[in-house]
Motif scaffolding. Structure first.
Motif, PDB file in Angstrom:
ATOM      1  N   HIS A  54    -140.680  57.073 -16.303  1.00  0.00           N
ATOM      2  CA  HIS A  54    -139.333  57.630 -16.202  1.00  0.00           C
ATOM      3  C   HIS A  54    -139.461  59.149 -16.315  1.00  0.00           C
ATOM      4  O   HIS A  54    -140.092  59.653 -17.256  1.00  0.00           O
ATOM      5  CB  HIS A  54    -138.452  57.098 -17.328  1.00  0.00           C
ATOM      6  N   THR A  56    -138.337  62.065 -17.514  1.00  0.00           N
ATOM      7  CA  THR A  56    -137.420  62.559 -18.543  1.00  0.00           C
ATOM      8  C   THR A  56    -138.053  63.773 -19.230  1.00  0.00           C
ATOM      9  O   THR A  56    -139.227  64.082 -19.004  1.00  0.00           O
ATOM     10  CB  THR A  56    -137.202  61.487 -19.625  1.00  0.00           C
ATOM     11  N   THR A  59    -141.171  62.662 -21.053  1.00  0.00           N
ATOM     12  CA  THR A  59    -142.319  62.459 -20.162  1.00  0.00           C
ATOM     13  C   THR A  59    -142.900  63.805 -19.746  1.00  0.00           C
ATOM     14  O   THR A  59    -144.125  63.954 -19.605  1.00  0.00           O
ATOM     15  CB  THR A  59    -141.874  61.645 -18.924  1.00  0.00           C
ATOM     16  N   HIS A 353    -134.711  57.069 -24.559  1.00  0.00           N
ATOM     17  CA  HIS A 353    -134.950  57.178 -26.001  1.00  0.00           C
ATOM     18  C   HIS A 353    -135.049  58.642 -26.414  1.00  0.00           C
ATOM     19  O   HIS A 353    -135.577  59.467 -25.670  1.00  0.00           O
ATOM     20  CB  HIS A 353    -136.265  56.514 -26.389  1.00  0.00           C
ATOM     21  N   MET A 358    -140.104  58.873 -28.787  1.00  0.00           N
ATOM     22  CA  MET A 358    -141.092  58.944 -27.698  1.00  0.00           C
ATOM     23  C   MET A 358    -142.321  59.731 -28.160  1.00  0.00           C
ATOM     24  O   MET A 358    -143.405  59.600 -27.591  1.00  0.00           O
ATOM     25  CB  MET A 358    -140.476  59.606 -26.452  1.00  0.00           C
TER      26      MET A 358
HETATM   27  N1  ADE Z   1    -138.327  54.965 -21.815  1.00  0.00           N
HETATM   28  C1  ADE Z   1    -137.243  54.909 -22.582  1.00  0.00           C
HETATM   29  N2  ADE Z   1    -136.816  56.129 -22.921  1.00  0.00           N
HETATM   30  C2  ADE Z   1    -137.653  57.013 -22.337  1.00  0.00           C
HETATM   31  C3  ADE Z   1    -137.728  58.416 -22.321  1.00  0.00           C
HETATM   32  N3  ADE Z   1    -136.852  59.170 -22.967  1.00  0.00           N
HETATM   33  N4  ADE Z   1    -138.727  58.967 -21.614  1.00  0.00           N
HETATM   34  C4  ADE Z   1    -139.612  58.192 -20.954  1.00  0.00           C
HETATM   35  N5  ADE Z   1    -139.596  56.868 -20.937  1.00  0.00           N
HETATM   36  C5  ADE Z   1    -138.621  56.273 -21.630  1.00  0.00           C
END
Ligand code: ADE
Length: 424
Positions: A54, A56, A59, A353, A358
């Motif tokens: 994801h 984000t 990440t 999240h 994370m």
């Molecule tokens: N999976 C759930 N929340 C996430 C996040 N904030 N970043 C990456 N993967 C996720």
């Protein structure tokens, strides 16, 4: 525009993206420490790495860490509706990390982006739902890629289940590490992360009052436990639907009402599916639900709510009655609402999240990538657990960042625990 440097919605969002991942980084102290060590020691020098996660702010900080360790990294989305476009733009512009992800992209673009990540010729892949590993095993153009693979990391319960099935059938072509199964991942990320972020998604999408509401949670795994616990904390009456006797019993002893979904449909006002399985909410349930029932999914794939069946039952679908909410108007006058098209509600309607949780998942990921590279000669083409020393290291880093100290065993206590002669 898609180039080898990436494919993002709008490069002009880069500045906002950088601000957001830098904010998240302040809440990721364990990962920051790993990054400092990686920057000095460069343990991933020469490693080509493709991640399908994801996209984000959290990440972004993992990718920065892997790059700081010397890896040549690329990133694509692991879900068409979870990408944060500003983060994708920020990674390309400010971090020089090729990123292929556009929120709301169609299937064709989504898969083109997966292939773009594999065009990077990785020896290490990171998956959130096993998409890269699946392509590497099923698409003929990658038939000879197993030889160059060192290992793949898997972040989700859903992915690990699939990979174990491949392992059991003897078809796994390279080693996979079940990062999801590390305690420093699932005990915190799946429970507290999913618990909070699922309700965050529901609230941002609907602005409902959870106090006094009847919430039905399907699945009492680590994610379901988190959702049920947090919904109760906000004053909801929580019903759990399960298929596993131990989990059903656990939910009952945790104080939840447990009943089959068919019965729960009569009472539920908000339904959250977190099972990892298909058609958990289906025609027979839609037929019995109350007018105004709200449905969402927090499992990895968008298969838990049978939207096709719901669409067939509807005489009209009202799109975006609020951002991320569609209303399905049924023949009998009832309306059932679905959040985020039945995709992961925490990422479709919120930001996923929080970074503080994370932090542990991604510190575990980064250290496991290093471990896999350093132990590649010993790894066989099976599903492997995360090394225990990594789990201890991540938990210790996190505790230290929270300024929490633990007790130590006294010599007498150590002797007592090591002996079978004392204590009867
Ligand atoms: N999976 C759930 N929340 C996430 C996040 N904030 N970043 C990456 N993967 C996720």
């Amino acid at each position: 525009m898609r180039t080898s440097r990436g494919d993002v919605k709008d490069p002009k969002l880069a500045k906002e993206g950088k601000k957001r991942y830098e904010w998240a980084d302040q809440h990721m102290p364990a990962l920051r420490q790993v990054r400092e060590v990686f920057s000095r020691e460069k343990p991933l020098k020469g490693v080509r790495l493709a991640a399908c996660l994801h996209v984000t702010s959290e990440t972004a900080n993992l990718m920065r860490t892997l790059k700081a360790g010397g890896a040549d990294v690329t990133l694509c989305a692991s879900n068409p509706l979870s990408t944060q476009d500003d983060i994708a733009a920020g990674l390309v512009k400010h971090e020089g990390i090729p990123t292929f992800a556009i929120r709301g992209e169609n299937n064709k673009s989504y898969y083109a982006h997966l292939h773009q990540a594999l065009a990077h010729q990785p020896s290490v892949t990171l998956d959130d739902g096993a998409d890269l590993v699946s392509l590497l095993h099923t698409d003929k153009q990658y038939a000879d890629r197993a030889e160059q693979m060192c290992a793949s990391m898997e972040e989700t319960t859903t992915g690990v289940i699939r990979l174990r099935a491949m392992d059991k059938d003897g078809v796994l072509k390279f080693p996979v590490i079940a990062v999801n199964d590390a305690t420093t991942k699932h005990l915190f990320d799946n429970r507290y992360g999913t618990g909070q972020s699922t309700l965050d998604g529901v609230l941002r999408a609907t602005n409902i009052l959870l106090a006094g509401m009847t919430v039905v949670v399907a699945g009492y795994g680590w994610c379901g436990k988190g959702v049920a616990m947090r919904a109760r904390g906000l004053g909801s009456q929580v019903i759990v639907a399960e298929i596993d006797p131990i989990r059903g019993l656990e939910a009952a002893m945790d104080g939840f009402r447990v009943m089959p979904m068919r019965e729960a449909t009569r009472e539920g006002e908000l339904f959250v599916s977190v099972t990892g399985d298909t058609s958990v909410l289906r025609k027979e349930h839609f037929a019995r639900m109350k007018d105004g029932a709200i449905l969402c999914n927090s499992g990895h794939f968008d298969v838990e709510i049978d939207i096709k069946a719901l669409k067939k039952m509807a005489k009209r679908v009202a799109r975006n009655v609020r951002t991320n909410v569609d209303g399905y108007h049924l023949e009998d006058g009832r309306c059932i609402y679905v959040i985020g098209e039945g995709r992961l509600v925490n990422l479709a309607a919120a930001e996923g999240h929080p970074p503080a949780v994370m932090d542990m998942s991604f510190a575990t990921q980064a250290l496991t990538v290093r471990w896999a590279v350093e132990h590649q000669d010993r790894l066989t083409p099976h599903v492997h657990p995360v090394a225990k020393e990594i789990e201890d290291q991540v938990a210790s880093l996190k505790l230290a960042s929270m300024d929490i100290q633990l007790d130590r065993l006294t010599p007498e206590q150590k002797r007592y625990l090591a002996s079978w002669e004392f204590g009867t």
